[in-house]
Design an enzyme around this catalytic site. Sequence first.
Site, PDB file in Angstrom:
ATOM      1  N   SER A 168       4.395   2.721   8.062  1.00 55.48           N
ATOM      2  CA  SER A 168       3.585   1.941   7.141  1.00 55.48           C
ATOM      3  C   SER A 168       4.954   1.187   6.489  1.00 55.48           C
ATOM      4  CB  SER A 168       2.713   2.225   6.304  1.00 55.48           C
ATOM      5  OG  SER A 168       1.540   2.403   7.014  1.00 55.48           O
ATOM      6  N   HIS A 227       1.007  -1.196   0.270  1.00 57.34           N
ATOM      7  CA  HIS A 227       0.098   0.088  -0.116  1.00 57.34           C
ATOM      8  C   HIS A 227       0.985   1.161   0.082  1.00 57.34           C
ATOM      9  CE1 HIS A 227       0.440   0.189   4.504  1.00 57.34           C
ATOM     10  NE2 HIS A 227       0.283   1.355   4.194  1.00 57.34           N
ATOM     11  N   ASP A 287      -0.317  -7.360   1.748  1.00 57.43           N
ATOM     12  CA  ASP A 287       0.190  -6.127   1.819  1.00 57.43           C
ATOM     13  C   ASP A 287       1.803  -6.205   1.916  1.00 57.43           C
ATOM     14  OD1 ASP A 287       0.614  -3.320   1.943  1.00 57.43           O
ATOM     15  OD2 ASP A 287      -0.385  -3.232   3.901  1.00 57.43           O
TER      16      ASP A 287
END
Length: 490
Positions: free
Chosen positions: A417, A274, A320
Amino acid sequence: MANPLHLVLLGAALAGLLLSGSSVFISRRAANDVLARTRRANSFLEELKKGNLERECMEENCSYEEALEVFEDREKTNEFWNKYVDGDQCESNPCQNQGTCKDGLGMYTCSCVEGYEGQDCEPVTRKLCSLDNGGCDQFCKEEENSVLCSCASGYTLGDNGKSCISTELFPCGKVTLGRWRRSPATNSSEGPPEAPGPEQQDDGNLTATENPFNLLDSPEPPPEDDSSSLVRIVGGQDCRDGECPWQALLVNEENEGFCGGTILSEYHVLTAAHCLHQAKRFKVRVGDRDTEHEEGNEETHEVEVVVKHNRFVKETYDFDIAVLRLKTPITFRRNVAPACLPQKDWAESTLMAQKTGIVSGFGRTHEMGRLSTTLKMLEVPYVDRNSCKRSSSFTITQNMFCAGYDARPEDACQGDSGGPHVTRFRDTYFVTGIVSWGEGCARKGKFGVYTKVSNFLKWIEKSMRARAVPVAEAAGTPGPTQPTIKGSPS
């Protein structure tokens, strides 16, 4: 009145006795000689006879020397003496499984046949992987009722078949300065929108798909009501020099960090799929601990190939994961080094059975707050799967796991992230997760959600072998800093 004659005779008799030296009484010693019972062993004739067990020790109590006289052998004497003094400890047959019992004073000893051990010859409990990792420094595998130890890349198995010895100057998974310090944490990061996703594992092949930056030219907008599309460290503490050497930072065209990554090799960085939606173009920076101050250890690398998982689901953040191949190699040093990739089964049975892992990054220090300018690290406990699923309003697939605290204000947050979740085992750190998403940051009752790296180890290995697609084969022509994007269908 007595007769005078009688008196004369009595006096004469007494005088005679005195003159003869005789006595009516005998001495005490003489009396004892008469009355005492003579012991057999002390008899002159008996001493001339060879020792007899019944005579020496059964009819009377005997000494060890007397027993030795009978057996004329110290080992046989000891066997007899142990039983004679306190009974036969082997009488109850305490040795199991055809073991042989040997009596002792107040004890017994069992000699066991092969396959049995212990005081009473119990079946051998093999020191398999579930017991102290089979004695292995790193990977442990069970084969034919025994263990087979092996090591991560950059290590060789020692002569003892257990230890792992580094073959490189800067081996993976080693912290060369300082130690991890515990810090409470509540793991949560960006929250994906509500949508179900498939729960499946992957080891698919790689195929070239999109043109360079086709995906990045159209970044997906953050989900509605999402406090971030990145992830952060809330709470925690600064990574000291050398404590987080595998940390990478993805920076955009404005040289701003927006996602993290994990150094896997001199050419490869692991991150979240992502994150590829967060910037049209980006580079990778390593060795950075303070984004506002240069320390001389920083390196910035252009990306040559982006390998994104083809099953990545933007709505659920399932699959992911992505691997970046750099154009130029990273120079390893004390504060820049890779984390180790584990083996799948060992990662799930041993690493993820540890109490805690370590997450690090430059993310926000609190929900909706500013990004941190210094590299932070946080120790977070693993959360059991049932608690993880109950805590979330969104789907927790088989490719995800939770870590963090449900009440402490510490977690990964926006900006973290794609960053590393590593787990320490015997002073070596292995990649176990990728910071993926969460519902807010450090919210009560919520945990951070991570990509489960053990499900993708084969995929990662294939991705690391990928090479850039020649320009002529691409549907478009990449710019000078644009990487080729590949996919990996199952």
